[in-house]
Structures are given as C-alpha cells and as structure tokens.
Design a protein around this motif. Structure first.
Motif, PDB file in Angstrom:
ATOM      1  N   THR A  20       0.836  -1.203   0.000  1.00  0.00           N
ATOM      2  CA  THR A  20       0.000   0.000   0.000  1.00  0.00           C
ATOM      3  C   THR A  20       0.871   1.254   0.000  1.00  0.00           C
ATOM      4  N   PRO A  21       1.711   1.439  -1.013  1.00  0.00           N
ATOM      5  CA  PRO A  21       2.547   2.640  -1.055  1.00  0.00           C
ATOM      6  C   PRO A  21       1.732   3.842  -1.512  1.00  0.00           C
ATOM      7  N   PRO A  22       2.141   5.045  -1.147  1.00  0.00           N
ATOM      8  CA  PRO A  22       1.455   6.224  -1.690  1.00  0.00           C
ATOM      9  C   PRO A  22       1.768   6.365  -3.167  1.00  0.00           C
ATOM     10  N   ILE A  23       0.801   6.815  -3.934  1.00  0.00           N
ATOM     11  CA  ILE A  23       1.018   6.988  -5.367  1.00  0.00           C
ATOM     12  C   ILE A  23       1.925   8.180  -5.644  1.00  0.00           C
ATOM     13  N   GLY A  24       1.796   9.241  -4.880  1.00  0.00           N
ATOM     14  CA  GLY A  24       2.636  10.406  -5.077  1.00  0.00           C
ATOM     15  C   GLY A  24       2.324  11.117  -6.381  1.00  0.00           C
ATOM     16  N   VAL A 107       5.363   6.646 -16.407  1.00  0.00           N
ATOM     17  CA  VAL A 107       5.328   5.283 -16.923  1.00  0.00           C
ATOM     18  C   VAL A 107       4.295   5.224 -18.051  1.00  0.00           C
ATOM     19  N   VAL A 108       4.650   4.553 -19.139  1.00  0.00           N
ATOM     20  CA  VAL A 108       3.716   4.263 -20.227  1.00  0.00           C
ATOM     21  C   VAL A 108       3.487   2.759 -20.247  1.00  0.00           C
ATOM     22  N   VAL A 109       2.222   2.360 -20.207  1.00  0.00           N
ATOM     23  CA  VAL A 109       1.871   0.940 -20.251  1.00  0.00           C
ATOM     24  C   VAL A 109       1.234   0.636 -21.601  1.00  0.00           C
ATOM     25  N   PHE A 345      -8.210  -9.931  -5.512  1.00  0.00           N
ATOM     26  CA  PHE A 345      -8.674  -9.577  -6.847  1.00  0.00           C
ATOM     27  C   PHE A 345      -9.769  -8.519  -6.855  1.00  0.00           C
ATOM     28  N   GLY A 346      -9.971  -7.842  -5.729  1.00  0.00           N
ATOM     29  CA  GLY A 346     -10.864  -6.700  -5.689  1.00  0.00           C
ATOM     30  C   GLY A 346     -10.108  -5.431  -6.052  1.00  0.00           C
ATOM     31  N   PRO A 347     -10.819  -4.332  -6.248  1.00  0.00           N
ATOM     32  CA  PRO A 347     -10.143  -3.082  -6.630  1.00  0.00           C
ATOM     33  C   PRO A 347      -9.067  -2.638  -5.645  1.00  0.00           C
ATOM     34  N   LYS A 348      -9.312  -2.734  -4.355  1.00  0.00           N
ATOM     35  CA  LYS A 348      -8.351  -2.199  -3.391  1.00  0.00           C
ATOM     36  C   LYS A 348      -6.994  -2.892  -3.451  1.00  0.00           C
ATOM     37  N   PRO A 349      -6.915  -4.224  -3.352  1.00  0.00           N
ATOM     38  CA  PRO A 349      -5.581  -4.842  -3.405  1.00  0.00           C
ATOM     39  C   PRO A 349      -4.904  -4.713  -4.765  1.00  0.00           C
ATOM     40  N   VAL A 350      -5.689  -4.721  -5.846  1.00  0.00           N
ATOM     41  CA  VAL A 350      -5.072  -4.636  -7.177  1.00  0.00           C
ATOM     42  C   VAL A 350      -4.580  -3.219  -7.453  1.00  0.00           C
ATOM     43  N   LEU A 351      -5.333  -2.215  -7.044  1.00  0.00           N
ATOM     44  CA  LEU A 351      -4.848  -0.842  -7.199  1.00  0.00           C
ATOM     45  C   LEU A 351      -3.574  -0.630  -6.383  1.00  0.00           C
ATOM     46  N   ALA A 352      -3.505  -1.234  -5.205  1.00  0.00           N
ATOM     47  CA  ALA A 352      -2.292  -1.128  -4.398  1.00  0.00           C
ATOM     48  C   ALA A 352      -1.118  -1.799  -5.097  1.00  0.00           C
ATOM     49  N   ALA A 353      -1.364  -2.955  -5.724  1.00  0.00           N
ATOM     50  CA  ALA A 353      -0.291  -3.645  -6.442  1.00  0.00           C
ATOM     51  C   ALA A 353       0.185  -2.823  -7.635  1.00  0.00           C
ATOM     52  N   TRP A 354      -0.751  -2.188  -8.361  1.00  0.00           N
ATOM     53  CA  TRP A 354      -0.362  -1.322  -9.475  1.00  0.00           C
ATOM     54  C   TRP A 354       0.425  -0.114  -8.974  1.00  0.00           C
ATOM     55  N   GLU A 356       2.313   0.068  -6.335  1.00  0.00           N
ATOM     56  CA  GLU A 356       3.643  -0.398  -5.961  1.00  0.00           C
ATOM     57  C   GLU A 356       4.504  -0.618  -7.205  1.00  0.00           C
ATOM     58  N   PHE A 357       3.904  -1.207  -8.247  1.00  0.00           N
ATOM     59  CA  PHE A 357       4.647  -1.438  -9.492  1.00  0.00           C
ATOM     60  C   PHE A 357       5.093  -0.120 -10.111  1.00  0.00           C
ATOM     61  N   LEU A 358       4.200   0.853 -10.197  1.00  0.00           N
ATOM     62  CA  LEU A 358       4.545   2.137 -10.818  1.00  0.00           C
ATOM     63  C   LEU A 358       5.648   2.845 -10.042  1.00  0.00           C
ATOM     64  N   GLN A 359       5.553   2.811  -8.722  1.00  0.00           N
ATOM     65  CA  GLN A 359       6.602   3.436  -7.899  1.00  0.00           C
ATOM     66  C   GLN A 359       7.948   2.765  -8.139  1.00  0.00           C
ATOM     67  N   ARG A 360       7.898   1.438  -8.318  1.00  0.00           N
ATOM     68  CA  ARG A 360       9.150   0.678  -8.448  1.00  0.00           C
ATOM     69  C   ARG A 360       9.844   0.967  -9.760  1.00  0.00           C
ATOM     70  N   VAL A 361       9.081   1.115 -10.852  1.00  0.00           N
ATOM     71  CA  VAL A 361       9.719   1.194 -12.174  1.00  0.00           C
ATOM     72  C   VAL A 361       9.818   2.622 -12.706  1.00  0.00           C
ATOM     73  N   ALA A 362       9.183   3.589 -12.072  1.00  0.00           N
ATOM     74  CA  ALA A 362       9.228   4.973 -12.555  1.00  0.00           C
ATOM     75  C   ALA A 362      10.658   5.505 -12.528  1.00  0.00           C
TER      76      ALA A 362
END
Length: 366
Positions: A20-24, A107-109, A345-354, A356-362
């Motif tokens: 659950t990282p902040p999106i920033g 990030v571009v997906v 697989f609900g919105p909350k955990p998947v949005l958190a996973a996205w 985290e991914f964006l923060q990691r690769v930005a």
C-alpha cells in the motif's frame, strides 16, 4: 471423479502480500489498441477509471471506438483516440509520441501487441502488459513486462527476460456481490441452472459443457455470449438432445445472471487468466472450471472452487453434480471464493499492487 492433472505449487491468492505505497506525483499513460470487446480491453477501462478516481494522473490512449470513448469519458477521463492501423499507418506513432511528450508520464503501459508496436521510448519507463502468451518481439522497446498470472511471468522469464524486469500484477473484477439477482425468463421456476459466459469460440470449450450438461438431468444451462461457434453449438445441443435445456441469448447483462445462477462454470480449453472466475468469486457463487492455465492458478481445488481436467465432459459433469447436490459444499465454496476476491482480486488490493509497481519502475525523481 477422474484425477485432476497435477497443479503447480503457487501462493494461495489469499496469502499474497498487499502493498500500500502512496502513489505520489506519478503520471501514467495507458495505451490500448485492442478490439471493441474482450477481457483485457474491459479491464483496461476499469483500471484507468479506478486509478484516476484514486488520485493518479492518467492519460488513456485508445483505438478509435465511440463506445469505449463514451465509457472512459463518463468515468472522468479525457481519452486520446488514434487510428492504430496496419503497416501503412504512418501517422499514429508520431501522434502518440506527441501526446505522450505533452502529458509527460512517468510510466507508459502498452496493452498487448499492437499498442507495444506503436509505443515510443522517451523520458518515461515503457512497460508492456500481456494477458496471454504473445510474441515478445513486439515488446522489444519495453524495459519491463507485466503479466496478470504467475504462469505468464514464469513463461516470460523462460523466454529470456530478466526476472527483475518481469512483474506479476493481477486484474480486478467489478464487485457484483450486491447486484440484485435476475433469473432468466427462459429458465423454469424451481429448476437449477448453470451459467457460463464468453465468446462462442472453440477455446472456450462450450461444446464440452453442453456434453456435460447432457449428463446432468433436470438442470438447465445458459451460455451468455456470441461468436463463430453458435451454429455448431446449437447443432450439438440438438444432437445431445438437450436443446430444451440449453439457452444462448447472446451478450446480455452478466452481473445479474451470475448472481442468480446455482453454479458458475468456466470450461475453457485455453484461458490465460479467467476473469469470469474472478467475477464468479465476486458474486458469491460456487465456481467450477476446467484446469486450464488461468483457472488452475485462481482455484484451489476443494477450497474456493472445483476443477476438472480439460476437455473431459464426464469429469466436468461429475464436479457439477457434486456442487448442485450439496448445498453446504456450494455455500462453502462460494464464501471462500468471495474471500479470495476481497483479499487479492478486488479493486483495493489490485490498485495497491499497481501503485507499488509504478513506484518501483518509474524513473528516479518522478
């Protein structure tokens, strides 16, 4: 019941960590050049709208499609439409590059092959999002790849992609647990009915399901979808003498149907993920599936659903009868499936996973 093929050891979906990282201040551009309908295309729309509602600055770039444009606009976005044509399309790539440079994403997906072929490199991180076992040559400009199943991630690393540049980020399904059930008028009152959803295509193995329903007397089957196999499936229903128990109304509102069914079935021969399984979990309905690639990750046999071997109508009929005859089992599977949905697989955990991914690769400093 026939033996289920060995299923690789994976994490229980309920045990997956939920970051659950902040999106920033990140900005993300999602590029979709897919078909008007499809699982990936619909998830693309849900994700763009949900990320924007969650405070992320989102640009959605889409192939020209008035319906998709309308849905994204209604969701609060301002999509950019481009042609995304064939080899003779010389304008989409520079126009896409101009739109990205104006938006200045972190990030571009690129969603699937065509979008990845047109996507440009730049001062952003370019990631390719795959929902199937696609030709990875389309993604040669991407730095990172995203797979929505563990199987896809393993396959991509076996193709030579560095493990640290391949990421598992799951899909989420719309929560339909509170949707009012709507029993189809084609189904007689008091008669149990089985539901399946999807394009009428050989990959979906609805022929196996029709043969299975012929072995389950007194139960009706509804297959909601459309596609090139309609005529063959209708002929099979006549041959199997279940024409009066098999209903194919075309595309229709799936949420209320799922909520109303006694059993939700995914019989697919090939199913990289199985969004419909997640939808069944969400709706608190017992789920049975063939043990193809995606469902065998989602379903822990005997805990949150039941599996049958692929292309085996006898085994599929057996597990269907098992659930339909045992209300306690059906209830236990449905509740466990809903718990899997809420945890992973609900919105909350998947949005958190996205996030985290964006923060990691930005890029650093994004």
């Amino acid at each position: 019941m026939p033996e289920i093929p060995e299923i690789p050891e994976i994490l229980d979906p309920g045990e997956l960590p939920i970051p659950t990282p902040p999106i920033g201040p990140l900005r993300v551009a999602h590029v979709m050049a897919g078909a008007p309908a499809g699982g990936a295309e619909l998830f693309f729309e849900r994700l763009c709208i949900a990320q924007a509602a969650n405070g992320l600055d989102v640009l959605s770039v889409i192939r020209r499609d008035p319906d998709r444009l309308a849905r994204l606009t209604a969701g609060g976005l301002t999509p950019r439409e481009l042609r995304f044509g064939g080899q003779a399309d010389l304008l989409t790539r520079p126009r896409l590059n101009a739109a990205l440079r104006k938006f200045e994403p972190s990030v571009v997906v690129a969603w699937m092959n065509r979008a990845a072929r047109f996507a440009s490199t730049g001062p952003w991180t370019l990631a390719g999002r795959l929902g199937g076992f696609y030709d990875l040559s389309y993604y040669r400009r991407c730095t990172h790849l995203i797979g929505n199943t563990h199987g896809l991630v393993s396959w991509m690393t076996r193709q030579g992609w560095p493990a640290e540049q391949v990421h598992y980020v799951p899909n989420f399904a719309t929560d339909i647990g509170q949707v009012a059930p709507k029993r189809p008028r084609e189904i007689p009152d008091g008669v149990p009915f089985v539901l399946a959803l999807g394009r009428l295509h050989t990959n979906k193995a609805f022929d196996v399901l029709i043969r299975a329903i012929a072995r389950v007397p007194g139960v009706h089957l509804m297959i909601a979808g459309e596609g090139p196999e309609r005529e063959n499936l209708e002929a099979l229903a006549r041959t199997e003498r279940v024409r009066d128990r098999v209903h194919m109304p075309g595309w229709t509102d799936p949420a209320s149907l799922i909520r109303a069914c006694d059993l939700f079935v995914c019989p697919s021969r090939h199913e990289p993920l199985g969004n419909v399984v997640i939808e069944g979990f969400s709706a608190v309905r017992p789920v049975v599936a063939a043990a193809s690639q995606g469902p065998r990750e989602l379903i822990l046999h005997g805990r949150n659903g039941l599996l049958a071997p692929v292309d085996d109508d006898r085994a599929l009929a057996a597990v269907m009868q098992m659930v339909l005859a045992d209300h306690a089992l059906a209830h236990r599977l449905a509740v466990a499936g809903r718990a899997t949905y809420e945890r992973s697989f609900g919105p909350k955990p998947v949005l958190a996973a996205w996030a985290e991914f964006l923060q990691r690769v930005a890029p650093r400093g994004a």
